[in-house]
Write an enzyme that holds these catalytic residues in place. Structure first.
Site, PDB file in Angstrom:
ATOM      1  N   GLU A 191      -8.212  -5.258   6.077  1.00 38.49           N
ATOM      2  CA  GLU A 191      -8.004  -4.921   4.665  1.00 38.49           C
ATOM      3  C   GLU A 191      -7.121  -5.731   4.017  1.00 38.49           C
ATOM      4  O   GLU A 191      -7.201  -6.050   2.748  1.00 38.49           O
ATOM      5  CB  GLU A 191      -7.790  -3.450   4.222  1.00 38.49           C
ATOM      6  CG  GLU A 191      -9.137  -2.609   4.816  1.00 38.49           C
ATOM      7  CD  GLU A 191      -8.730  -1.108   5.209  1.00 38.49           C
ATOM      8  OE1 GLU A 191      -8.329  -0.835   6.197  1.00 38.49           O
ATOM      9  OE2 GLU A 191      -9.230  -0.400   4.389  1.00 38.49           O
ATOM     10  N   ASN A 221       0.753  -1.190   0.106  1.00 36.12           N
ATOM     11  CA  ASN A 221       0.050   0.096   0.012  1.00 36.12           C
ATOM     12  C   ASN A 221       1.058   1.208  -0.029  1.00 36.12           C
ATOM     13  O   ASN A 221       1.682   1.601   1.005  1.00 36.12           O
ATOM     14  CB  ASN A 221      -0.915   0.074   1.333  1.00 36.12           C
ATOM     15  CG  ASN A 221      -1.822   1.369   1.344  1.00 36.12           C
ATOM     16  OD1 ASN A 221      -1.827   1.994   0.443  1.00 36.12           O
ATOM     17  ND2 ASN A 221      -2.485   1.288   2.539  1.00 36.12           N
ATOM     18  N   HIS A 263     -13.117   2.975   0.721  1.00 37.52           N
ATOM     19  CA  HIS A 263     -12.941   1.813   1.932  1.00 37.52           C
ATOM     20  C   HIS A 263     -13.614   0.627   1.523  1.00 37.52           C
ATOM     21  O   HIS A 263     -14.121  -0.090   2.391  1.00 37.52           O
ATOM     22  CB  HIS A 263     -13.473   2.624   3.278  1.00 37.52           C
ATOM     23  CG  HIS A 263     -12.869   3.604   3.937  1.00 37.52           C
ATOM     24  ND1 HIS A 263     -13.579   4.692   4.596  1.00 37.52           N
ATOM     25  CD2 HIS A 263     -11.795   3.779   3.975  1.00 37.52           C
ATOM     26  CE1 HIS A 263     -12.681   5.431   5.027  1.00 37.52           C
ATOM     27  NE2 HIS A 263     -11.605   5.099   4.719  1.00 37.52           N
ATOM     28  N   ARG A 269      -2.873  -2.289  -3.109  1.00 38.11           N
ATOM     29  CA  ARG A 269      -3.970  -1.499  -2.627  1.00 38.11           C
ATOM     30  C   ARG A 269      -4.164  -0.265  -3.604  1.00 38.11           C
ATOM     31  O   ARG A 269      -3.012   0.433  -3.703  1.00 38.11           O
ATOM     32  CB  ARG A 269      -4.065  -1.062  -1.258  1.00 38.11           C
ATOM     33  CG  ARG A 269      -5.327  -0.049  -1.020  1.00 38.11           C
ATOM     34  CD  ARG A 269      -5.113   0.720   0.254  1.00 38.11           C
ATOM     35  NE  ARG A 269      -6.348   1.523   0.315  1.00 38.11           N
ATOM     36  CZ  ARG A 269      -6.175   2.898   0.974  1.00 38.11           C
ATOM     37  NH1 ARG A 269      -5.062   3.042   1.332  1.00 38.11           N
ATOM     38  NH2 ARG A 269      -7.277   3.568   0.986  1.00 38.11           N
ATOM     39  N   ARG A 328     -10.621  15.840   7.747  1.00 35.31           N
ATOM     40  CA  ARG A 328     -11.431  16.029   6.567  1.00 35.31           C
ATOM     41  C   ARG A 328     -12.992  16.494   7.172  1.00 35.31           C
ATOM     42  O   ARG A 328     -13.548  15.988   7.987  1.00 35.31           O
ATOM     43  CB  ARG A 328     -11.726  14.902   5.808  1.00 35.31           C
ATOM     44  CG  ARG A 328     -10.584  14.649   4.746  1.00 35.31           C
ATOM     45  CD  ARG A 328     -10.572  13.485   4.014  1.00 35.31           C
ATOM     46  NE  ARG A 328      -9.485  12.364   4.397  1.00 35.31           N
ATOM     47  CZ  ARG A 328      -9.697  11.111   4.133  1.00 35.31           C
ATOM     48  NH1 ARG A 328     -10.505  10.741   3.318  1.00 35.31           N
ATOM     49  NH2 ARG A 328      -8.853  10.344   4.570  1.00 35.31           N
TER      50      ARG A 328
END
Ligand code: AMP
Length: 390
Positions: free
Chosen positions: A375, A9, A171, A83, A231
């Site tokens: 994940e 990733n 996600h 990813r 965010r």
């Protein structure tokens, strides 16, 4: 370890990696960070739980990967799974070919912070390991089953048809994993309606019907939706014009504020870390208390909104750093959701050990689960699946 899959990733100055055995029972993981700077290093665990800490001053992505892969090659990775945050309209994990790499490049305007870093990692591993099959697993792919009424914005049609302006969602590997695990635990795999809340530094909600995403809170980019660490989530789109007219802010300034200075950090003026905010709130910090309240209220509001995508709600799953670890945030959120027959077991919620899987409802109404996300494991499975079907 028997044969295994290497999961990569890549961020702009970091590489998270995990080597996962094909049975998913043995793992080695770590992080290369500060790449390109004098502080570049690799930290992690080696096989047998030995800590690894290597200083690699000024190493770039390729050099760090070379060192990593030399150290991991004894464990025979048979494939590499990357990813990738934005896959545009690609609907599933794909073997990396020049055409797929081009699609990832074309999706770059939609994920300008993420996709260029993934491409650096992909190009480096392809140069270093031309013989290994490599697969891209997209955060967006799980949400490609959303119906048009969930993914279209109410904007002029040409923006969608000519410029791909639509809701994509992110996600996906996490929402896919926890919803599948929940339906398995409930004894009806890929069956029924699940609401999932992935709550970490980035946060999003998802509605899953019979194993397929039918709506989610993130949109064209990972900025839309609920409150996150830094965010903002949803704001009035006219905010841009207001700030430009009244404060003279440029689009870049506004974008930076919405992505890096807002959310829990902006509201609390203290921290983006929920642990810090809960502690501060307990000591009477009013802005920390408000930040948690806004987080929980907007999360509950999002879950209620996307429940419209489900004919029936079988349950709700909390996951991600906050969802897995904060009983306080789970309790606050459920207090705003009395409408669907949910009944949180306050004691079960509080006593569930941090980071473990468990059911926290009173046994009536829809189920409520805490399920640690995986994940990396999901990416390994999807990579193996693609390779088996070559
Ligand atoms: P993630 O991005 O999924 O790794 O989640 C990171 C976030 O999880 C951190 O920013 C923390 O705010 C949050 N977190 C981790 N542990 C706890 C905890 N015990 N209580 C509240 N929040 C936590």
């Amino acid at each position: 370890m028997s044969t295994s899959t290497l999961i990569i990733n890549c961020g702009s100055s970091s590489i998270k990696y995990a080597l996962i055995s094909d049975q998913l029972d043995t793992r080695i993981s770590g992080l290369a960070e500060n790449l390109g700077s004098e502080h570049a290093r690799i930290r992690g665990m080696t096989f047998g739980e030995q800590p690894l800490d290597l200083s690699l001053p000024y190493a770039d992505h390729e050099q760090a990967l070379e060192v990593l892969l030399q150290r991991l090659s004894q464990h025979q990775p048979t494939a590499i799974g990357h990813r990738v945050v934005h896959g545009g309209t690609l609907t599933k994990a794909e073997l990396l070919t020049p055409e797929i790499i081009q699609s990832i490049r074309q999706a770059t305007p939609l994920a300008p912070l993420h996709n260029p870093a993934h491409l650096i990692g992909i190009e480096a591993t392809m140069r270093l390991f031309p013989e290994l099959p490599q697969v891209a697993v997209f955060d967006t792919a799980f949400h490609q089953t959303m119906p048009a009424h969930a993914y279209r914005y109410a904007l002029p049609k040409f923006l969608f048809s000519e410029h791909n302006v639509r809701r994509y969602g992110f996600h996906g590997t996490s929402h896919a994993y926890v919803s599948e695990r929940a339906s398995q635990l409930a004894g009806a795999i890929k069956h029924g309606g699940w609401l999932t809340a992935h709550l970490g530094n980035g946060s999003s909600t998802c509605a899953v019907w019979n194993g397929k995403s039918v709506d989610t809170s993130m949109g064209l980019t990972p900025l839309e939706g609920i409150v996150m660490g830094t965010r903002s989530g949803d704001v009035d789109p006219s905010l841009h014009q207001f700030l430009a007219n009244n404060l003279g802010w440029s689009l870049e300034r506004i974008d930076k504020m919405l992505n890096s200075e807002s959310g829990l950090l902006g509201l609390s003026n203290l921290s983006n870390d929920m642990r810090t905010l809960v502690e501060a709130s307990e000591q009477g910090h009013a802005d920390a208390t408000l930040a948690i309240e806004v987080f929980a209220y907007r999360l509950a509001k999002s879950l209620a909104a996307i429940s419209c995508g489900l004919p029936q709600i079988h349950g709700l799953v909390f996951t991600g750093g906050i969802g897995e670890n904060s009983a306080y945030v789970r309790e606050k959120t459920m207090a705003y959701l009395p409408h669907f027959g949910f009944s949180l077991d306050l004691e079960q919620n509080k006593s569930l050990p941090r980071g473990t899987e468990g059911r926290i409802d009173q046994g009536k109404g829809p189920q409520i689960w805490v399920i640690p996300t995986d994940e990396e494991g999901r990416i390994a499975q999807e990579t193996q699946h693609v390779i088996r079907h070559l």
